[in-house]
Design a protein around this motif. Structure first.
Motif, PDB file in Angstrom:
ATOM      1  N   VAL A  28     -84.335 -91.324 -14.932  1.00 53.72           N
ATOM      2  CA  VAL A  28     -84.607 -91.962 -13.636  1.00 53.72           C
ATOM      3  C   VAL A  28     -83.655 -93.136 -13.417  1.00 53.72           C
ATOM      4  CG1 VAL A  28     -86.323 -93.218 -12.264  1.00 53.72           C
ATOM      5  CG2 VAL A  28     -87.017 -91.218 -13.607  1.00 53.72           C
ATOM      6  N   ARG A  29     -83.417 -93.913 -14.442  1.00 54.15           N
ATOM      7  CA  ARG A  29     -82.489 -95.053 -14.299  1.00 54.15           C
ATOM      8  C   ARG A  29     -81.096 -94.589 -13.904  1.00 54.15           C
ATOM      9  NH1 ARG A  29     -84.663 -98.533 -19.451  1.00 54.15           N
ATOM     10  NH2 ARG A  29     -86.301 -99.603 -18.301  1.00 54.15           N
ATOM     11  N   ARG A  30     -80.683 -93.425 -14.396  1.00 54.21           N
ATOM     12  CA  ARG A  30     -79.353 -92.901 -14.050  1.00 54.21           C
ATOM     13  C   ARG A  30     -79.267 -92.488 -12.587  1.00 54.21           C
ATOM     14  NH1 ARG A  30     -79.166 -89.340 -19.215  1.00 54.21           N
ATOM     15  NH2 ARG A  30     -78.848 -90.967 -20.752  1.00 54.21           N
ATOM     16  N   TRP A  31     -80.406 -92.150 -11.970  1.00 54.31           N
ATOM     17  CA  TRP A  31     -80.397 -91.824 -10.542  1.00 54.31           C
ATOM     18  C   TRP A  31     -79.975 -93.018  -9.704  1.00 54.31           C
ATOM     19  CZ3 TRP A  31     -85.996 -89.460 -10.270  1.00 54.31           C
ATOM     20  CH2 TRP A  31     -86.019 -88.237 -10.953  1.00 54.31           C
ATOM     21  N   PHE A  32     -80.229 -94.210 -10.209  1.00 50.13           N
ATOM     22  CA  PHE A  32     -79.956 -95.434  -9.455  1.00 50.13           C
ATOM     23  C   PHE A  32     -78.623 -96.085  -9.831  1.00 50.13           C
ATOM     24  CE2 PHE A  32     -84.463 -94.765  -9.087  1.00 50.13           C
ATOM     25  CZ  PHE A  32     -84.738 -95.138  -7.786  1.00 50.13           C
ATOM     26  N   ASP A  37     -71.792 -93.084 -15.067  1.00 47.74           N
ATOM     27  CA  ASP A  37     -73.094 -92.935 -15.731  1.00 47.74           C
ATOM     28  C   ASP A  37     -74.183 -92.413 -14.801  1.00 47.74           C
ATOM     29  OD1 ASP A  37     -72.141 -93.766 -18.191  1.00 47.74           O
ATOM     30  OD2 ASP A  37     -72.534 -95.879 -17.748  1.00 47.74           O
ATOM     31  N   ARG A  38     -73.865 -92.293 -13.512  1.00 54.17           N
ATOM     32  CA  ARG A  38     -74.860 -91.819 -12.561  1.00 54.17           C
ATOM     33  C   ARG A  38     -75.172 -90.344 -12.805  1.00 54.17           C
ATOM     34  NH1 ARG A  38     -76.241 -89.461  -7.921  1.00 54.17           N
ATOM     35  NH2 ARG A  38     -77.647 -90.577  -6.554  1.00 54.17           N
ATOM     36  N   ARG A  39     -76.435 -90.013 -12.663  1.00 56.94           N
ATOM     37  CA  ARG A  39     -76.855 -88.614 -12.769  1.00 56.94           C
ATOM     38  C   ARG A  39     -77.703 -88.305 -11.544  1.00 56.94           C
ATOM     39  NH1 ARG A  39     -80.615 -85.920 -17.487  1.00 56.94           N
ATOM     40  NH2 ARG A  39     -80.853 -83.932 -16.450  1.00 56.94           N
ATOM     41  N   PRO A  40     -77.248 -87.419 -10.691  1.00 57.62           N
ATOM     42  CA  PRO A  40     -78.034 -87.143  -9.480  1.00 57.62           C
ATOM     43  C   PRO A  40     -79.331 -86.400  -9.822  1.00 57.62           C
ATOM     44  CG  PRO A  40     -76.131 -85.697  -9.593  1.00 57.62           C
ATOM     45  CD  PRO A  40     -76.010 -86.655 -10.739  1.00 57.62           C
ATOM     46  N   PRO A  41     -80.366 -86.643  -9.047  1.00 56.42           N
ATOM     47  CA  PRO A  41     -81.606 -85.900  -9.271  1.00 56.42           C
ATOM     48  C   PRO A  41     -81.409 -84.429  -8.932  1.00 56.42           C
ATOM     49  CG  PRO A  41     -81.765 -87.222  -7.278  1.00 56.42           C
ATOM     50  CD  PRO A  41     -80.464 -87.573  -7.925  1.00 56.42           C
ATOM     51  N   THR A  42     -82.185 -83.579  -9.581  1.00 54.02           N
ATOM     52  CA  THR A  42     -82.121 -82.147  -9.281  1.00 54.02           C
ATOM     53  C   THR A  42     -82.889 -81.854  -8.001  1.00 54.02           C
ATOM     54  OG1 THR A  42     -84.139 -81.584 -10.477  1.00 54.02           O
ATOM     55  CG2 THR A  42     -82.080 -81.632 -11.766  1.00 54.02           C
ATOM     56  N   GLU A  43     -82.690 -80.671  -7.480  1.00 58.26           N
ATOM     57  CA  GLU A  43     -83.450 -80.246  -6.302  1.00 58.26           C
ATOM     58  C   GLU A  43     -84.948 -80.296  -6.593  1.00 58.26           C
ATOM     59  OE1 GLU A  43     -83.984 -79.301  -2.432  1.00 58.26           O
ATOM     60  OE2 GLU A  43     -82.036 -79.663  -3.355  1.00 58.26           O
ATOM     61  N   ASN A  44     -85.328 -79.933  -7.803  1.00 62.82           N
ATOM     62  CA  ASN A  44     -86.725 -79.970  -8.211  1.00 62.82           C
ATOM     63  C   ASN A  44     -87.270 -81.404  -8.174  1.00 62.82           C
ATOM     64  OD1 ASN A  44     -89.064 -78.595  -9.187  1.00 62.82           O
ATOM     65  ND2 ASN A  44     -88.653 -79.424 -11.217  1.00 62.82           N
ATOM     66  N   ASP A  45     -86.475 -82.369  -8.632  1.00 61.29           N
ATOM     67  CA  ASP A  45     -86.887 -83.772  -8.584  1.00 61.29           C
ATOM     68  C   ASP A  45     -87.106 -84.219  -7.147  1.00 61.29           C
ATOM     69  OD1 ASP A  45     -86.602 -84.020 -11.394  1.00 61.29           O
ATOM     70  OD2 ASP A  45     -84.464 -84.436 -11.162  1.00 61.29           O
TER      71      ASP A  45
END
Length: 81
Positions: A28-32, A37-45
């Motif tokens: 979750v922290r990577r979403w922000f 280092d950013r990791r986008p949320p998945t479609e499921n998220d």
């Protein structure tokens, strides 16, 4: 619904967001984050957040039996008052 929008609208913690999406706090922290280092949320998220947004928006309109199943803690509180 984006994590940023959900976060601002409902004033939840990142830990709570992780519980909603069944993700770790580090994910979750990577979403922000910005940059590499950013990791986008998945479609499921995004779908989990949109569904939770709907449930929170419409909670009072749901039949009591469904509200009790979704959030039994609130039902217990209302019975004790």
């Amino acid at each position: 619904m984006s994590p940023q929008t959900f976060y601002l609208k409902w004033a939840v913690t990142q830990e709570q967001m992780g519980e909603i999406c069944d993700r770790s706090l580090s994910t979750v922290r990577r979403w922000f984050k910005q940059g590499k280092d950013r990791r986008p949320p998945t479609e499921n998220d995004l779908q989990h957040l949109a569904l939770m947004d709907f449930l929170l928006e419409e909670f009072e309109m749901l039949p009591p039996s469904l509200r009790d199943r979704i959030c039994p803690e609130l039902s217990d509180l209302s019975r004790s008052e």
